[in-house]
Design a protein around this motif. Structure first.
Motif, short mmCIF file in Angstrom:
data_model
loop_
_atom_site.label_atom_id
_atom_site.label_comp_id
_atom_site.label_asym_id
_atom_site.label_seq_id
_atom_site.Cartn_x
_atom_site.Cartn_y
_atom_site.Cartn_z
N UNK A 103 0.78 -0.80 0.30
CA UNK A 103 0.37 -0.44 0.06
C UNK A 103 0.90 1.56 -0.15
N UNK A 104 0.11 2.18 -0.09
CA UNK A 104 1.05 3.69 0.19
C UNK A 104 1.26 4.04 1.05
N UNK A 105 2.66 4.57 1.24
CA UNK A 105 2.26 5.78 2.58
C UNK A 105 1.80 6.56 2.86
N UNK A 106 0.99 7.48 2.24
CA UNK A 106 -0.11 7.89 2.30
C UNK A 106 -0.61 6.63 3.75
N UNK A 107 -0.80 5.48 2.66
CA UNK A 107 -2.99 5.11 2.83
C UNK A 107 -2.67 4.26 4.83
N UNK A 108 -1.33 4.14 4.96
CA UNK A 108 -0.28 3.26 6.36
C UNK A 108 -0.86 4.91 6.83
N UNK A 109 -0.81 6.27 6.24
CA UNK A 109 -0.83 7.46 7.41
C UNK A 109 -2.54 7.92 7.64
N UNK A 110 -3.61 7.07 7.12
CA UNK A 110 -4.32 7.51 7.18
C UNK A 110 -5.57 6.37 8.17
N UNK A 111 -4.37 5.06 7.58
CA UNK A 111 -4.98 4.47 8.42
C UNK A 111 -4.23 4.64 10.18
N UNK A 112 -3.23 5.31 10.86
CA UNK A 112 -2.56 5.14 12.08
C UNK A 112 -3.79 6.67 12.51
N UNK A 113 -4.12 7.33 11.41
CA UNK A 113 -4.70 8.63 12.06
C UNK A 113 -6.07 8.39 12.08
N UNK A 114 -7.25 6.92 11.37
CA UNK A 114 -7.96 6.35 12.33
C UNK A 114 -8.75 7.34 11.15
N UNK A 115 -8.35 7.61 9.73
CA UNK A 115 -9.20 8.55 8.23
C UNK A 115 -10.13 7.16 7.48
N UNK A 116 -8.89 6.49 7.51
CA UNK A 116 -9.75 5.30 6.28
C UNK A 116 -9.95 3.74 7.01
N UNK A 117 -10.66 3.27 7.01
CA UNK A 117 -10.71 1.65 7.27
C UNK A 117 -9.77 1.10 6.88
N UNK A 118 -9.13 0.18 7.85
CA UNK A 118 -8.20 -1.03 7.44
C UNK A 118 -8.47 -2.02 7.27
N UNK A 119 -8.25 -2.67 5.59
CA UNK A 119 -8.72 -3.77 5.18
C UNK A 119 -8.42 -5.22 6.13
N UNK A 120 -8.73 -6.17 6.56
CA UNK A 120 -8.00 -7.23 6.66
C UNK A 120 -7.43 -7.54 6.30
N UNK A 121 -7.45 -7.57 4.92
CA UNK A 121 -5.84 -8.52 4.29
C UNK A 121 -4.93 -7.74 4.30
N UNK A 122 -5.15 -6.27 4.93
CA UNK A 122 -3.72 -6.00 5.37
C UNK A 122 -3.35 -6.04 6.42
N UNK A 123 -4.40 -6.27 6.94
CA UNK A 123 -4.31 -6.31 8.90
C UNK A 123 -3.54 -7.97 8.70
N UNK A 124 -3.92 -9.01 8.29
CA UNK A 124 -2.56 -10.46 7.97
C UNK A 124 -1.39 -9.46 7.38
N UNK A 125 -1.84 -9.35 6.33
CA UNK A 125 0.09 -9.34 6.07
C UNK A 125 0.99 -7.94 7.29
N UNK A 126 0.32 -7.26 7.93
CA UNK A 126 1.26 -6.48 8.63
C UNK A 126 1.59 -7.96 10.13
N UNK A 127 0.78 -8.75 9.83
CA UNK A 127 0.94 -9.63 11.11
C UNK A 127 2.51 -9.74 10.43
#
Length: 272
Positions: free
Chosen positions: A41-65
């Motif tokens: 994903x883009x760094x911008x999208x990661x920033x949105x997730x960290x600031x709770x600006x966009x919902x985090x998709x489940x597949x991204x959470x699994x990848x982060x694990x």
């Protein structure tokens, strides 16, 4: 990290998740782009997730694990704050949709979900394999709620291009189609609807539907339909390619006044 959370009432679950994601990233010494590259994903999208600006998709959470070397802790946290997660594509797009100032849609097969009447939408949702009455009604409620953007004091500019075949594909019979097309006609005072005539024949739009959102201060995002679920992207090259496809399709469409007349003619055909 424990899956048993005690979240203060004044802190959203999304903010708690975002703070934990930021803590894990900082612990690794990674930038937003560094984590984004590892997750696809883009760094911008990661920033949105960290600031709770966009919902985090489940597949991204699994990848982060995987990249953080965790064993289910982050997934457990995500599930704790998403006790009844809607369909995968629906976790991101409505939030983007509600923040957008310009929305553009193309749909070759059905009336776009955000324009569907209750009976039309219920019939479409019932056609999903394995759909139960409870799941259908839950999804229906979410779909109808999206239409609130049309009645906001400062609504976004919304443009729809649909294939003429959508008008002729009977969904749940003449009465439902009459109601649905009449609803589209009434909405044309607020939004733009154009129809691509069947005479165009084969065109690039028949490959699938999509939507594009322009959100002030954020990268444009696009939603692409697939057979099983949807995909949301803010990758510049992908969104630009989808925008070019939209412009190409729209060039084939009837003008608005011709589309209005076509809707009126088709509505008469469904009268009983």
């Amino acid at each position: 990290m424990s899956a048993e959370l005690n979240i203060p009432s004044d802190v959203s679950p999304e903010a708690v998740f975002g703070a934990e994601l930021r803590r894990l990233r900082h612990a690794e010494g990674w930038s937003l782009d560094g984590l984004g590259n590892r997750l696809g994903y883009s760094g911008t999208m990661i920033g949105y997730w960290e600031r709770a600006k966009r919902p985090v998709p489940e597949e991204a959470v699994t990848a982060a694990e995987g990249v953080f070397g965790l064993k289910g802790e982050l997934v457990a946290l995500w599930k704790e704050i998403n006790p009844k997660a809607p369909p995968r594509w629906f976790r991101q797009w409505p939030k983007i949709e509600s923040a957008a100032r310009l929305l553009r849609f193309w749909e070759p097969l059905l009336v776009p979900g955000i324009l569907q009447t209750e009976q039309y939408a219920r019939a479409v949702l019932r056609a999903e394999p394995g759909a139960t009455k409870e799941k259908v009604e839950e999804a229906l409620k979410s779909r109808l709620c999206r239409q609130s953007i049309f009645s906001r004091p400062n609504p976004p500019t919304v443009q729809f291009v649909i294939d003429e075949g959508v008008l002729h594909r009977s969904v749940e019979g003449a009465a439902v189609m009459h109601e649905q097309l009449t609803y589209l006609l009434t909405l044309m005072d607020k939004i733009t609807i154009q129809v691509v005539p069947l005479s165009v024949g084969m065109n690039c739009g028949l490959l699938g539907g999509f939507a594009i959102a322009h959100v002030p201060g954020a990268p444009d995002a696009a939603y692409l339909e697939t057979a099983s679920n949807g995909q949301v992207t803010d990758r510049v090259e992908e969104v630009e390619a989808i925008s070019l496809r939209y412009d190409t399709i729209r060039a084939w469409a009837h003008p608005v006044h011709v589309t209005r007349d076509l809707l009126k003619e088709t509505i008469v055909r469904y009268e009983q």
